[in-house]
Design a protein around this motif. Structure first.
Motif, mmCIF file in Angstrom:
data_model
loop_
_atom_site.group_PDB
_atom_site.id
_atom_site.type_symbol
_atom_site.label_atom_id
_atom_site.label_comp_id
_atom_site.label_asym_id
_atom_site.label_seq_id
_atom_site.Cartn_x
_atom_site.Cartn_y
_atom_site.Cartn_z
ATOM 1 N N LYS A 41 25.706 89.609 52.086
ATOM 2 C CA LYS A 41 25.825 88.471 51.164
ATOM 3 C C LYS A 41 27.231 87.886 51.183
ATOM 4 N N GLU A 42 28.246 88.740 51.120
ATOM 5 C CA GLU A 42 29.628 88.273 51.032
ATOM 6 C C GLU A 42 30.093 87.587 52.312
ATOM 7 N N LEU A 43 29.530 87.959 53.436
ATOM 8 C CA LEU A 43 29.881 87.296 54.693
ATOM 9 C C LEU A 43 29.662 85.793 54.587
ATOM 10 N N PHE A 44 28.622 85.401 53.862
ATOM 11 C CA PHE A 44 28.240 83.989 53.776
ATOM 12 C C PHE A 44 28.662 83.310 52.474
ATOM 13 N N SER A 45 29.144 84.094 51.501
ATOM 14 C CA SER A 45 29.413 83.473 50.205
ATOM 15 C C SER A 45 30.793 83.769 49.622
ATOM 16 N N TYR A 46 31.425 84.852 50.036
ATOM 17 C CA TYR A 46 32.666 85.285 49.389
ATOM 18 C C TYR A 46 33.835 84.402 49.798
ATOM 19 N N SER A 47 34.659 84.067 48.809
ATOM 20 C CA SER A 47 35.817 83.208 49.036
ATOM 21 C C SER A 47 36.935 83.610 48.093
ATOM 22 N N ILE A 48 38.141 83.429 48.541
ATOM 23 C CA ILE A 48 39.332 83.638 47.716
ATOM 24 C C ILE A 48 40.166 82.367 47.781
ATOM 25 N N GLY A 49 40.601 81.904 46.633
ATOM 26 C CA GLY A 49 41.548 80.792 46.592
ATOM 27 C C GLY A 49 41.082 79.526 47.270
ATOM 28 N N GLY A 50 39.791 79.299 47.297
ATOM 29 C CA GLY A 50 39.270 78.081 47.907
ATOM 30 C C GLY A 50 39.105 78.139 49.416
ATOM 31 N N MET A 51 39.398 79.304 50.030
ATOM 32 C CA MET A 51 39.180 79.423 51.475
ATOM 33 C C MET A 51 37.676 79.497 51.744
ATOM 34 N N ARG A 52 37.311 79.205 52.962
ATOM 35 C CA ARG A 52 35.902 79.242 53.361
ATOM 36 C C ARG A 52 35.393 80.676 53.453
ATOM 37 N N PRO A 53 34.077 80.859 53.303
ATOM 38 C CA PRO A 53 33.507 82.180 53.597
ATOM 39 C C PRO A 53 33.796 82.562 55.052
#
Length: 160
Positions: free
Chosen positions: A33-45
């Motif tokens: 799930k996180e591969l496609f959805s996780y982001s920090i500080g507005g960076m892309r997944p």
């Protein structure tokens, strides 16, 4: 023409494919799930970063080897991978294609000037180094993501 490379072209390809292998292991370390959805500080997944690297490797190598310019960098026209397995499969196919295209380039080609994606001018070797550096940059972002998720990333020094 004298070859003044520190690496042979085969050694340089091996170096790049070592980086690609490590980036593949970073992709694989992500929870689905996180591969496609996780982001920090507005960076892309990270999946989107990986797709950028796939496009650069595929379209960039096509241009460097065959002088086929695809300014969009969008040679991959299939469906966007929806699972980690699909992304890894595409990564592997592009890595194999890069090997085949690399074999078509004589050493003198690396000293020729090209305009990557119709925009970035430099020698083929300098453009290839950009491909490598861009991958290392995004892989570093992947390491930050993995660590923030509590996942131990693969050792950065183990490229082979």
């Amino acid at each position: 023409m004298e070859n003044n490379f520190i690496y042979s072209t085969d050694e340089l390809k091996h170096h790049w494919q070592g980086h690609r292998g490590l980036t593949r292991r970073v992709i694989d370390a992500f929870p689905e799930k996180e591969l496609f959805s996780y982001s920090i500080g507005g960076m892309r997944p990270f999946s989107e970063m990986a797709m950028e690297l796939i496009r650069i490797a595929e379209a960039g190598m096509e241009q460097m080897a065959n002088r086929n310019l695809d300014p969009s960098g969008q040679l991959h026209t299939g469906a966007k991978p929806a699972t980690k397995a699909e992304l890894l499969d595409l990564w592997d196919k592009v890595s194999e294609k890069a090997d085949l295209l690399w074999a078509k380039m004589p050493p003198a080609r690396f000293r020729e000037t090209e305009k990557a994606f119709g925009e970035y001018e430099g020698t083929v070797i300098s453009l290839m180094q950009y491909f490598f550096d861009n991958e290392i940059h995004h892989r570093g972002q992947g390491y930050v993501y993995l660590r923030s998720l509590g996942v131990e990333p693969p050792p950065f020094w183990d490229r082979y």
